[in-house]
Every structure is written in structure tokens, then in C-alpha cells.
Scaffold this active site. Structure first.
Site, mmCIF file in Angstrom:
data_model
loop_
_atom_site.group_PDB
_atom_site.id
_atom_site.type_symbol
_atom_site.label_atom_id
_atom_site.label_comp_id
_atom_site.label_asym_id
_atom_site.label_seq_id
_atom_site.Cartn_x
_atom_site.Cartn_y
_atom_site.Cartn_z
ATOM 1 N N ASP A 255 -15.521 30.985 26.651
ATOM 2 C CA ASP A 255 -16.695 31.816 26.934
ATOM 3 C C ASP A 255 -17.738 31.673 25.835
ATOM 4 O O ASP A 255 -17.449 31.932 24.671
ATOM 5 C CB ASP A 255 -16.275 33.277 27.066
ATOM 6 C CG ASP A 255 -17.315 34.141 27.746
ATOM 7 O OD1 ASP A 255 -18.513 34.014 27.413
ATOM 8 O OD2 ASP A 255 -16.936 34.957 28.607
ATOM 9 N N SER B 115 -18.893 41.500 30.897
ATOM 10 C CA SER B 115 -19.808 41.278 29.783
ATOM 11 C C SER B 115 -20.209 42.614 29.160
ATOM 12 O O SER B 115 -19.342 43.367 28.747
ATOM 13 C CB SER B 115 -21.016 40.465 30.275
ATOM 14 O OG SER B 115 -21.718 39.906 29.200
ATOM 15 N N HIS C 65 -18.697 31.920 31.368
ATOM 16 C CA HIS C 65 -18.785 33.338 31.009
ATOM 17 C C HIS C 65 -18.028 34.157 32.041
ATOM 18 O O HIS C 65 -18.472 34.319 33.174
ATOM 19 C CB HIS C 65 -20.259 33.738 30.961
ATOM 20 C CG HIS C 65 -20.493 35.126 30.462
ATOM 21 N ND1 HIS C 65 -19.811 35.666 29.398
ATOM 22 C CD2 HIS C 65 -21.352 36.094 30.882
ATOM 23 C CE1 HIS C 65 -20.245 36.895 29.174
ATOM 24 N NE2 HIS C 65 -21.164 37.179 30.072
#
Length: 534
Positions: A452, A225, A482
Site C-alpha cells: 500500500d 483509508s 491502496h
């Protein structure tokens, strides 16, 4: 959604599996590592780990075998001999010391997620990598134990997160802007000294100090991320020091704050549609009303409007408001494992009980069961606002709202209004987008997940393009949630493990598709360690 712009969300390990752990102590002397590249940095003194601080999310100290240390780095790299701040680190040593490859440094995202807290709780997912790597993570500057940014206190945050974050009347807009201003003023009052220095470029320089202190010639890195953006900035600053690196759940380095927020609106709406369709496909097993995915989504919108008019009981004396319910829905979309909880939470909220959606919302905001908040929200805001120079006026924001609503009837208003999270911030931003060009760097494996919600799939291709020819190697995972490695998909994990452990780079544009009968087991919301956020 949170009032600050979750430009990047914390990795799902923070919400679906991370046990609260850890702090650091400086006891215990560590032998100087055999590997070169210390470049003058003193070796770290590793010792037992303490229980995490409130800013890290609280909880118990990690089990035996984990070690912690503190590294002091310049507060301002323009004044390298001036004031320093501490960086908290944690590690689990490689099981096979005879074939040890060095350290593998993790950043799990946020920005604002505590690596000290996350790594021990998520370590089982990375056991294969621990065979030959010391697994290492840290609290980045401004986070957890590393000179944390602090703003409102716990009671004030309860009220802040419950308040209206999608205003639709002049009075509500004024209240929203007043609340944002009070939040920013509290950040400046409590953390003004560190606010100018918590940006990603400084964090990347910290990463190189960590590499030096670990004794590694190159940085072996696993970024998830926001950790992909941090890794990209590191690669730009230090291309010759990039070792084996993996970027998972990739941030689009070409997106402005507005474009990133709009992309998230589309991404969360896509994930919600996939959740709703899955519910429909299960027929009578689905607890939600609606014979099509659109009918389920329409009922969610109806629930939002009902909660805006009349909140329902949540946890303790707190009520489930429209804002907290939307937070909870977003939280559950970070992982397909959380879909059963989302289904149950929506069903219960429609019946007047908001405890489960509020528990999910608390996880996103970093609130534990005792009412204590980690500093993920404050750090997220501070890092985003010093990284981005974008500052949107009320008029600009209101003009963009129709586009956000078109992208997502459920999340659009919340993410549209979040564009103003840095307007009035006491520290100027540095750029609209980060520079991640890294000519000459070793290959970086870049993984995009088509489902995602927080870092949409398109960002992986943009990262590969910006890293430059011969650097980024794209791998696609056709899944949900995610991130990809934490899905457990054997194709993704095999490619990553083969690269990190054996140096075998997978063919560019490899595609991993989970089997059609792949299912996720129900999960329980853990005590938040801090999002996901995003």
C-alpha cells in the site's frame, strides 16, 4: 502531490471504478426500523436520490433502488441545541430482508471523499454484504452535500494545482508560500463558520447520530483509508456501541503529520519500484526505457526535471507541469489496475504528450472533464488542519527535506513541502495523533496491505496495538495498491465476509497471499468524483 497533506488517501474505488452518482431528497416516509437503539433520534425519511452536486463530483443520479435522506446534526456538539447542519446519506436495502442484520455504514476515506457518490459506483464490490445488510454511506461534515468547505473556484484551482509545489529557489519558495496563504484565506472567507467543526471527533459523533437514526443498537462499519481513523475515533468515544467493524488500508494512529508524510514518501516510492520492476520483468512488452527498475525510476526523475523546465501539452489549453505529472504518477499507484495507464502516460509524456498523466492528476484532485472540481481538496485540508495541531515553520520544513528526498527521490520534495499545508491555517488543531483506544469494544478486523503506497502496511499493526487487547484483529494481505478488499482477493474477501455476515473472527495474524499469476486488467481513469489521494 497535492499541496495539502494527503495524510490519508481516498479509497481506490474513487479513481478506478466509481461512477458519479447521487444527491438526496427528503421525499418518502420510512417506517421506524425494528431494531432498537434509536435513543431519541427520529427515523430517517428515505426518498429518491438527486444528481450529485458539483462539490460531490457531479454526474448522474444513481439507478433505481437507491434511496437518499438527510439527517440534521449539531454544528457544534458543545451546543447540541444550537445551529444544525445537514448530513447527506444514501443506502441500498438488503436483498434478504428476512435475514437482515442491520445497516453496514461505509466511509471510503479522504478525508474529503463523498460517500454519496462513491458507494453506488463501488457497490458491485460489496454485493455479498448486501445480501444481509443495508449498504449505507454519507457525506461527512464539510464534504459534498454536507455543509461543504469551499475555497478557490475552478479556474483558480487549475492554476493552483499546476503551480510549483516543490520549490527549489527563494523566489519559488515565496510563490509557494503566497499560493498557500491565498488558498487558506479563500477557505476562511468562504467557509469560516464550519472550519472549526469539521474534525474527525465531530464526524465520529455524527456517525453515532447516524447509527441512532438507522435504528441500530450497534454500529456495523466498513472504514477504508481515512475511514479507519474515523472508525478508530468512534470506537474510542463509543466502545460499547461498536458492532462488526472492518478497517482496510489502515492509517497509523501513532504518526504525526511529519511521520505520516514521510511514511507516504516511502510507501509511494516502494509502489513505484514495484511498478518499475514489473515493467522490467515483462521485457520487450514494457514501453519504458530501462533494463532495471532503477533505470526506469531515474528516467522518471529526468522527466520531472524536464517538465519543471518546460511543461508539455496536457488537456485543452492546460500544460502538464512537474507538479501535475507527479500527481498523475501518484494517482496511478493507488491500484495495480492503473499500472498500464501509468506506463502509457509516462511513455507519452517523454514524447511530449501529457494528456494521460494530466487525466490521472485531475482524478486525484477531483476535477471532472468539464473543468469542475469537487470539494475533496478543500475538505481534506480543513479536516486535516483541525485534527492536527502540528504547524511547521519554513526552517523546520527545509531542515526535513533531505530525509524526504532520501525516502523518495520522486515524491519526497512534494510530500516534504506539504508539511506546511496547515501553517497559518485560521483554526487551531486539536492533537498530534488521534486517540483510538477502545477497551471493551467488540473485535475489529484490521487489514494491512504490504504494497500500500498511501497507508503503509506498518499502520495496521499500530492500529491493533492502540485499539487495545482483544479488540484489533490483524490480517495481512501481501498485495499491491491502496486497500485489500477491493483487490478481489478471495482470501481477504472470504475473511471479511465471514466476519461481517456470520460473526466469525479470523485467527489473528492471518496472511493472505495472491497467486503468483494474479493479474489486473487495464482500467480507464474515471471522471473524478471529488483523491485517493493518498
Amino acid at each position: 502531490m497535492p499541496r495539502y497533506l494527503l495524510r490519508v488517501a481516498v479509497a481506490v474505488a474513487l479513481v478506478a471504478g466509481a461512477a458519479s452518482t447521487s444527491g438526496c431528497s427528503d421525499s418518502g416516509e420510512e417506517k421506524t426500523p425494528k431494531a432498537g437503539g434509536t435513543e431519541g433520534a427520529p427515523p430517517l425519511k428515505w426518498g429518491d436520490c438527486e444528481a450529485p452536486t458539483a462539490a460531490e463530483g457531479g454526474g448522474q443520479a444513481p439507478p433505481k433502488g437507491w434511496q437518499c435522506a438527510t439527517l440534521h446534526v449539531p454544528l457544534d456538539y458543545a451546543d447540541p441545541e444550537g445551529e444544525t447542519i445537514p448530513l447527506a446519506l444514501i443506502r441500498a436495502k438488503a436483498r434478504n430482508q428476512d435475514e437482515r442484520l442491520g445497516s453496514l455504514v461505509f466511509n471510503f476515506g479522504g478525508p474529503g471523499g463523498s460517500g454519496i457518490t462513491t458507494l453506488p459506483g463501488a457497490a458491485k464490490e460489496y454485493e455479498a454484504l448486501r445480501e444481509r445488510y443495508d449498504l449505507v454511506s454519507f457525506d461527512p461534515r464539510g464534504v459534498g452535500r454536507s455543509a461543504p468547505v469551499l475555497c478557490l473556484d475552478d479556474k483558480q484551482l487549475d492554476a493552483y494545482y499546476a503551480s510549483n509545489s516543490s520549490p527549489d529557489t527563494p523566489a519559488a519558495v515565496k510563490e509557494y508560500l503566497d499560493n498557500t496563504r491565498k488558498y487558506q484565506q479563500a477557505c476562511e472567507a468562504n467557509s469560516g463558520k464550519v472550519l472549526p467543526h469539521v474534525g474527525t471527533e465531530n464526524a465520529a459523533r455524527d456517525l453515532d447520530r447516524i447509527r441512532q437514526a438507522l435504528g441500530d443498537e450497534k454500529l456495523n462499519y466498513f472504514g477504508i483509508s481515512y475511514g479507519t481513523e474515523l472508525g478508530g475515533v468512534y470506537a474510542h468515544l463509543f466502545p460499547d456501541r461498536v458492532g462488526r467493524a472492518v478497517f482496510d488500508a489502515v492509517v497509523d494512529p501513532t504518526a504525526t503529520s511529519e511521520e505520516g508524510a514521510l511514511g507516504q514518501a516511502k510507501g509511494f516510492q516502494l509502489a513505484l519500484g514495484n511498478f518499475a520492476q514489473d515493467c522490467v520483468d515483462r521485457g520487450d512488452e514494457c514501453r519504458l526505457q530501462g533494463s532495471t527498475a532503477k533505470e526506469i525510476e531515474d528516467n522518471i526523475i529526468k522527466l520531472q526535471k524536464q517538465l519543471a523546465a518546460k511543461p508539455v501539452p496536457g488537456i485543452g489549453d492546460r500544460m502538464l507541469t512537474e507538479s501535475s505529472a507527479t500527481n498523475g504518477i501518484a494517482q496511478a499507484l493507488y491500484s495495480q489496475e492503473l499500472w498500464p495507464l501509468l506506463e502509457q502516460g509516462l511513455d507519452e509524456a517523454e514524447g511530449g504528450q501529457g494528456q494521460l498523466l494530466m487525466a490521472l492528476s485531475d482524478a486525484l484532485n477531483g476535477r471532472d472533464q468539464n473543468g469542475n472540481y469537487s470539494n475533496i481538496g478543500a475538505a481534506n485540508t480543513a479536516i486535516n488542519c483541525v485534527d492536527s495541531k502540528d504547524r511547521y515553520t519554513l526552517e523546520q520544513t527545509e531542515a526535513k527535506l533531505p530525509a524526504f528526498r532520501a525516502a523518495s527521490p520522486v515524491f519526497g520534495d512534494f510530500l516534504g513541502w506539504a508539511m506546511m499545508g496547515c501553517t497559518g491555517w485560521p483554526v487551531p488543531g486539536t492533537a498530534s495523533t488521534p486517540d483510538v483506544s477502545a477497551p471493551g469494544a467488540d473485535p475489529i478486523l484490521v487489514i494491512g496491505n504490504t504494497g500500500d503506497p498511501a497507508t503503509p502496511y506498518e499502520g495496521a499493526r499500530k492500529m491493533v496495538e492502540r485499539l487495545g487487547p482483544g479488540v484489533g484483529v490483524e490480517l495481512t494481505y501481501k498485495g499491491e495498491g491502496h486497500g485489500a478488499y477491493n483487490s478481489g482477493d478471495p482470501c481477504v474477501q472470504g475473511a471479511v465476509n465471514s466476519y461481517l455476515l456470520e460473526g466469525k473472527v479470523p485467527p489473528a495474524n492471518t496472511v493472505c497471499t495472491p497467486p503468483p499469476d494474479a493479474s489486473q486488467s487495464p482500467a480507464q481513469p474515471s471522471a473524478p468524483v471529488e483523491p485517493l489521494g493518498a
